[in-house]
Design a protein around this motif. Sequence first.
Motif, PDB file in Angstrom:
ATOM      1  N   PHE A 176       0.837  -0.862  -0.178  1.00  0.00           N
ATOM      2  CA  PHE A 176       0.382  -0.005  -0.280  1.00  0.00           C
ATOM      3  C   PHE A 176       0.787   1.326   0.188  1.00  0.00           C
ATOM      4  O   PHE A 176       1.016   1.800  -0.719  1.00  0.00           O
ATOM      5  CB  PHE A 176      -1.133   0.016   1.290  1.00  0.00           C
ATOM      6  CG  PHE A 176      -2.163   1.216   1.378  1.00  0.00           C
ATOM      7  CD1 PHE A 176      -2.631   2.152  -0.348  1.00  0.00           C
ATOM      8  CD2 PHE A 176      -2.302   1.944   2.752  1.00  0.00           C
ATOM      9  CE1 PHE A 176      -3.615   2.926   0.384  1.00  0.00           C
ATOM     10  CE2 PHE A 176      -1.884   3.422   2.228  1.00  0.00           C
ATOM     11  CZ  PHE A 176      -3.254   3.880   1.011  1.00  0.00           C
ATOM     12  N   ALA A 177       1.261   1.340   1.265  1.00  0.00           N
ATOM     13  CA  ALA A 177       2.391   2.918   0.992  1.00  0.00           C
ATOM     14  C   ALA A 177       3.521   3.025   0.379  1.00  0.00           C
ATOM     15  O   ALA A 177       4.868   2.770   0.908  1.00  0.00           O
ATOM     16  CB  ALA A 177       2.437   2.972   2.665  1.00  0.00           C
ATOM     17  N   GLY A 178       3.223   3.670  -0.376  1.00  0.00           N
ATOM     18  CA  GLY A 178       4.600   3.661  -1.346  1.00  0.00           C
ATOM     19  C   GLY A 178       4.761   4.704  -1.951  1.00  0.00           C
ATOM     20  O   GLY A 178       6.230   5.176  -2.440  1.00  0.00           O
ATOM     21  N   TRP A 179       4.329   6.112  -0.900  1.00  0.00           N
ATOM     22  CA  TRP A 179       4.479   7.754  -1.112  1.00  0.00           C
ATOM     23  C   TRP A 179       5.904   7.659  -0.262  1.00  0.00           C
ATOM     24  O   TRP A 179       6.340   6.850   0.750  1.00  0.00           O
ATOM     25  CB  TRP A 179       3.614   8.331  -0.235  1.00  0.00           C
ATOM     26  CG  TRP A 179       2.114   7.316   0.384  1.00  0.00           C
ATOM     27  CD1 TRP A 179       1.163   6.952  -0.221  1.00  0.00           C
ATOM     28  CD2 TRP A 179       2.343   6.860   1.472  1.00  0.00           C
ATOM     29  NE1 TRP A 179       0.531   6.235   1.072  1.00  0.00           N
ATOM     30  CE2 TRP A 179       0.668   6.801   2.421  1.00  0.00           C
ATOM     31  CE3 TRP A 179       3.229   7.579   2.412  1.00  0.00           C
ATOM     32  CZ2 TRP A 179       0.824   6.411   2.908  1.00  0.00           C
ATOM     33  CZ3 TRP A 179       3.007   6.983   3.839  1.00  0.00           C
ATOM     34  CH2 TRP A 179       2.172   5.800   4.195  1.00  0.00           C
ATOM     35  N   THR A 180       6.536   8.799   0.067  1.00  0.00           N
ATOM     36  CA  THR A 180       7.418   9.453   0.546  1.00  0.00           C
ATOM     37  C   THR A 180       7.409  10.062   1.655  1.00  0.00           C
ATOM     38  O   THR A 180       6.064  11.291   1.390  1.00  0.00           O
ATOM     39  CB  THR A 180       8.256   9.941  -0.133  1.00  0.00           C
ATOM     40  OG1 THR A 180       8.213  11.258  -0.893  1.00  0.00           O
ATOM     41  CG2 THR A 180       9.248   8.777  -1.450  1.00  0.00           C
TER      42      THR A 180
END
Lengths: 257, 415
Positions: free
Chosen positions: B120-124
């Motif tokens: 899910f969490a691919g953001w920076t």
Amino acid sequence: MTAIDFKRFFGKMAPSSLSPVRVMTKEKAIVASHINLVYRNGGEEFKALQDVSLTVKSGEVHLLMGPSGSGKTTLLSILAGLLTPTSGQVHLLGEEITQFSRPHLAAFRLQHLGFIFQGFNLFPALTACENVEVAFHLKGIHQARKKAIELLDQVGLADRCNNRPQDLSGGQKQRVAIARALAGNPQLIMADEPTAALDSQNGHAIIELLRSLAKTSGRTVLIVTHDPRILDVADRVTDLEDGKIVTKLTKAKPGQH
Amino acid sequence: MASIARKNLFEDIPRFLVAQAGIMFAVSLVTIQLGILKGFSRSTAIVIDYARADLWVASKEMVAFELTSPLPADYINKSMAVTGVDRAEILLVRAGRWRGPDGKLSPARVFGFNPDGELFAGWTLSDGTLKAIKQPYTAIVASGVQKSLGLDENRTGSIGGLPVTIVGTAEDVQSNASSPFLFSSLETANAYGDAEINSSINCIRQASGDLDCANSFKSRPLGQKNGELAPPKPLSLSDPISYVLIRAKPGQDLGQLKQRLLTALPETQILTQAEIAAVTRNYWEVRTGVGFILGLGATVGFIVGMVVVGQILYASVTDHLREFGTLKAMGASNGVIYRIIIEQSLWMAILGYIPSMGICLTLGQWTQMTRGIMILIEPSTAAAVLLLTVVMCMGSAIFAVQKVTRLDPAIVFKA
Ligand SMILES: Nc1ncnc2c1ncn2[C@@H]1O[C@H](COP(=O)(O)OP(=O)(O)OP(=O)(O)O)[C@@H](O)[C@H]1O
Ligand SMILES: [Mg+2]
């Protein structure tokens, strides 16, 4: 080939020669028969030309004269294929142009006719050279710049190549226009009051230029004019009055070769 | 060849500049409207774009990413059992009522996911770590929403009476169409989602027959300390979940895997990541009318540009009518003259387009920095606007072209 002394007219060095038009096979360059033209404005009809017949021989300088409103410009427009007569035929160089479609007429004008106008009709945004080049480009002739300079040289304006019309005198503008009309060596030159916007000296120089062009290259020149001085250089004169031809005067040919 | 078109254009510099200003206005309007639409549209599904799942298991009733019906939690196990599934992770999408440190309420969108997960969490993160949300009652906040949440340097607030401590900031994930985004662990998000304020209505019938009703709310006291709170209970099989994110084993045919998942998980739809993003973007563009409104703005810009260019060209052709007549008399075909007018319109298009793009790109950076509004000018948008500008200028040339078509070359002899 005769070299023309342009220096006499424009104070310029004369070019060595003028390029000749291909040998004329048709004795009669312009033949108009029984031309009628009726202008219709709303319900009103105006007979601008009535049963006008006219023959202009190849290599001739032919004048169309007459009072204002007599139909000179109207006749010239018809002879140039710019206006379709109400009735009658026009033959140019042996072809009946009154039969042509509009695109065909345009192609014919492009190939065989050069125009000179009272108001010069140069492109104000273009230089003298570019104005002449336009004609070469339209005709699909290469090396337009080189040839434009040659033509400007012939009319004594080689050093004005990069000047825009606004920087030229009236006589110079008309010479640029003549150079443009000569591009591609058309056999017929048609001019409407080419000297009317010029002072007498410039006007005469232009007339001499036109005549010498006709005499040296076998071109046929048809000039509409009010200018009586032009009579000196004309081979023939046609007088119009109220849309009719009144006299046909054959002149002695001055400076004949 | 000496370009008559170009020379005519530059002959009258003040008029040329006025024309270019008009075109630039039109091009900028179109670009900004399209850029805002693109930026908005992109943001509505950007969370999905950051995910790394091959397939998303969603309720059959799902309309858009944030508008869906719950799935039973045991679908995670059922998914794992399907052949070809390499990994499956739960995603919770919950709504919460955020109360900031200033006591002001704001809606919030809480996402629950496994911080140890991979899908899910691919953001920076611009600050904090993903693992930090393993602490109960903590969340990562999307950058750009701190103001709407009223966050101060303590970075705390509450949802439904439960405390929230912000432990990180995720860059460029907020949807412009949604409430502020918070990202928590599965347990914490689940607790926030359940922490509804209780309310009860007591009504007494008066002698007159009227009902006298009192609405009473009970929420957890705000000052409650973390220590007194029980940690959120782990997700149970009875808890509803929003999505199951699937990673396929390498070399799997996604079409066949979709079919197997559909059979194993009734009442679901299986979408690829691109599909669910597209469905969501389409929903926002169409359902909210924002696509229509911004499209309308772009259309107005297009028409304004067309009218401006049309007028300028028409005026220019009218000014040079004698020259066009001369060309016609000399024997130029209509095609030659059209080419001059069209070339002039193309010059106007290009010379209007380039500075406009510069202005829009600068403006876009400014709005992004100061307002958080994205004017997204991708190469495809820039290309589309260029095409529109060219069409606009050429289209407007039609008026001018008609004027020369009807031009009688005999005018050349008229004084
Ligand atoms: N489009 C038109 N509609 C109606 N009448 C016209 C039109 N063009 C010309 N005329 C009329 O036809 C007559 C001939 O006009 P034309 O322009 O041929 O004369 P002209 O001999 O060239 O005159 P000028 O020496 O003044 O140039 C004039 O009476 C003119 O008013
Ligand atoms: Mg006249």
